[in-house]
Write an enzyme that holds these catalytic residues in place. Structure first.
Site, PDB file in Angstrom:
ATOM      1  N   SER A 176       3.009  17.070  17.040  1.00  0.00           N
ATOM      2  CA  SER A 176       4.038  16.738  16.060  1.00  0.00           C
ATOM      3  C   SER A 176       5.279  17.604  16.176  1.00  0.00           C
ATOM      4  CB  SER A 176       3.470  16.808  14.644  1.00  0.00           C
ATOM      5  OG  SER A 176       2.860  18.058  14.409  1.00  0.00           O
ATOM      6  N   HIS A 204       1.761  10.301  15.351  1.00  0.00           N
ATOM      7  CA  HIS A 204       3.081  10.089  15.977  1.00  0.00           C
ATOM      8  C   HIS A 204       3.053   9.131  17.165  1.00  0.00           C
ATOM      9  CE1 HIS A 204       4.793  13.259  13.491  1.00  0.00           C
ATOM     10  NE2 HIS A 204       3.643  13.876  13.678  1.00  0.00           N
ATOM     11  N   LYS A 236       4.532   6.939   8.923  1.00  0.00           N
ATOM     12  CA  LYS A 236       5.526   7.252   9.949  1.00  0.00           C
ATOM     13  C   LYS A 236       6.054   5.934  10.545  1.00  0.00           C
ATOM     14  CE  LYS A 236       3.940  11.863  10.010  1.00  0.00           C
ATOM     15  NZ  LYS A 236       2.751  12.674  10.120  1.00  0.00           N
TER      16      LYS A 236
HETATM   17  C1  LIG Z   1       1.991  13.571   9.190  1.00  0.00           C
HETATM   18  C2  LIG Z   1       0.743  13.989   9.866  1.00  0.00           C
HETATM   19  C3  LIG Z   1      -0.478  13.998   9.189  1.00  0.00           C
HETATM   20  C4  LIG Z   1      -0.580  13.802   7.714  1.00  0.00           C
HETATM   21  O1  LIG Z   1      -0.431  12.482   7.356  1.00  0.00           O
HETATM   22  P1  LIG Z   1       0.014  12.117   5.881  1.00  0.00           P
HETATM   23  O2  LIG Z   1      -0.332  10.691   5.721  1.00  0.00           O
HETATM   24  O3  LIG Z   1       1.473  12.400   5.808  1.00  0.00           O
HETATM   25  O4  LIG Z   1      -0.776  13.019   4.967  1.00  0.00           O
HETATM   26  C5  LIG Z   1      -1.617  14.270   9.909  1.00  0.00           C
HETATM   27  N1  LIG Z   1      -1.565  14.542  11.232  1.00  0.00           N
HETATM   28  C6  LIG Z   1      -0.397  14.582  11.900  1.00  0.00           C
HETATM   29  C7  LIG Z   1      -0.391  14.909  13.352  1.00  0.00           C
HETATM   30  C8  LIG Z   1       0.793  14.317  11.233  1.00  0.00           C
HETATM   31  O5  LIG Z   1       1.954  14.377  11.866  1.00  0.00           O
END
Ligand SMILES: *Cc1c(COP(=O)(O)O)cnc(C)c1O
Length: 385
Positions: A176, A204, A236
């Site tokens: 990330s 991602h 996302k």
């Molecule tokens: C954003 C993210 C999460 C968390 O997801 P949410 O639905 O925002 O709680 C978990 N793992 C990774 C790699 C992320 O980028």
């Protein structure tokens, strides 16, 4: 009692103090935030779906059909036909027997590790995994070990050294903060050899990479018979909210029985599931969004190389520019904001010491002209440096 005020002041002095800006528009390429109109290069809305009219309509229709709230946990009577249909569609999309919705990705990761591990077991994680995976390992009660980033032989040594107990390996699919892709083929093979279960967090990658946006596993051509447990988020590229886990019949059924963050929480609104179903259809249909995004990534990387910017080895929409010093990263981010360009400075503890960075994220909502503006602004900053 701990002196909270003194600690907060120290944080400010170290350039680590975080504060929230207030967003006054929908998410998009151009946003209004703290009263200022800016070009946005820091959201995770990779496909530009967070404000898509068809998804909005599905959300509204979902509310008319199902009301605003689910009213209960999934195992009581909050599991609606909207949730169920979305789970079936996500399983089919990712090529797994079953999928299970969670309210957030953070909760999904905590639930997976807690359900699958006990005391005496081992969790092995890439050093650069997302905080939710690291917390999941810590809270699971198993022994947590971290291996060097993307280092298969380090992981192999650590797996071999664990003679007893179950072994769970957890990795980001796309990292990330760095934007690179995990060596998934090697991880899948090694975990099979060492009788370890593998979990890939594709927050991602889903929607962005692979055939029809099926994610990192599709991008790396992982064969169906050897698929890891997959966790992916819906906040996302999907442009809505929540997360899902895809796995075998038994893996999913086990999570339904055992994952505390699944059992003891209210189901998300069914209307949200309806919105996500529409988002899934758009993700599968709109190859142009991924094609356009790839052309923006190429445009950015080419221009950044010409400027001599310190980029990382990333072919994804996450394009970090390493600054090093936290204060300097924050100063640059502030200057860019004054010029109408928003890029957040990412600092420790989110990333390692002395690797503070501008985390630029690209979206299919951007145009070539948006990117031209970013590149000009970055070139002026590097001139001054
Ligand atoms: C954003 C993210 C999460 C968390 O997801 P949410 O639905 O925002 O709680 C978990 N793992 C990774 C790699 C992320 O980028």
């Amino acid at each position: 009692m701990k002196d909270l005020h003194a600690e907060l002041e120290q944080r400010k002095q170290d350039g680590l103090y975080r504060s929230r800006r207030i967003l006054q528009s929908p998410q998009g390429a151009e946003i209004t935030i703290d009263g200022q109109q800016v070009l946005n290069f820091c959201s995770n809305d990779y496909l530009g779906l967070a404000n898509h009219p068809d998804i909005q309509q599905a959300f509204i229709k979902g509310i008319e059909t199902y009301g605003s709230g689910s009213g209960a946990a999934h195992l009581v009577n909050g599991h609606s036909s909207a949730h169920h249909a979305l789970e079936e569609e996500l399983a089919e999309f990712t090529g797994y027997p079953r999928a299970l919705l969670f309210s957030t990705g953070y909760m999904a990761n905590l639930g997976i590790a807690q359900a699958l591990c006990d005391k005496g077991d081992s969790v092995l994680e890439d050093r650069l995994n997302h905080a939710s995976l690291l917390d999941a390992g810590l809270l699971s009660g198993a022994r947590l070990q971290r291996y060097q980033h993307g280092d298969i032989s380090d992981l192999e040594n650590k797996l071999i050294a664990r003679k007893t107990g179950e072994k769970l390996v957890m990795t980001d699919g796309v990292f990330s903060m760095d934007g690179d892709i995990a060596p998934l083929n090697q991880l899948v093979d090694l975990c099979q050899q060492q009788d370890a279960r593998l979990l890939v967090d594709d927050a991602h990658g889903i929607g962005v990479l692979g055939e029809q946006g099926r994610g990192s596993l599709s991008h790396c051509h992982i064969p169906d018979h050897n698929k890891p447990v997959l966790m992916a988020t819906l906040g996302k590229a999907f442009g809505t909210a929540g997360a899902f886990v895809a796995g075998s019949e038994d893996e999913i059924e086990y999570l339904i029985q055992q994952a505390r963050t699944y059992v003891y929480t209210t189901a998300s609104p069914p209307a949200l599931a309806e919105a996500t179903r529409t988002s899934l259809r758009i993700i599968q249909r709109d190859d142009w969004r991924r094609d356009h995004l790839q052309s923006l990534i190429l445009q950015f990387k080419t221009a950044a190389k010409e400027l001599g910017l310190p980029l990382m080895d990333s072919d994804t929409p996450i394009q970090p520019v390493i600054i090093g010093d936290s204060k300097k990263a924050v100063d640059i981010s502030k200057q860019l904001f004054q010029q109408g360009i928003m890029i957040t400075a990412i600092r420790p503890p989110t990333v390692a010491r002395n690797t503070a960075r501008l985390r630029i994220t690209l979206s299919a909502a951007h145009t070539k002209q948006h990117l031209d503006r970013l590149i000009i602004a970055l070139s002026q900053l590097t001139d001054k440096a």
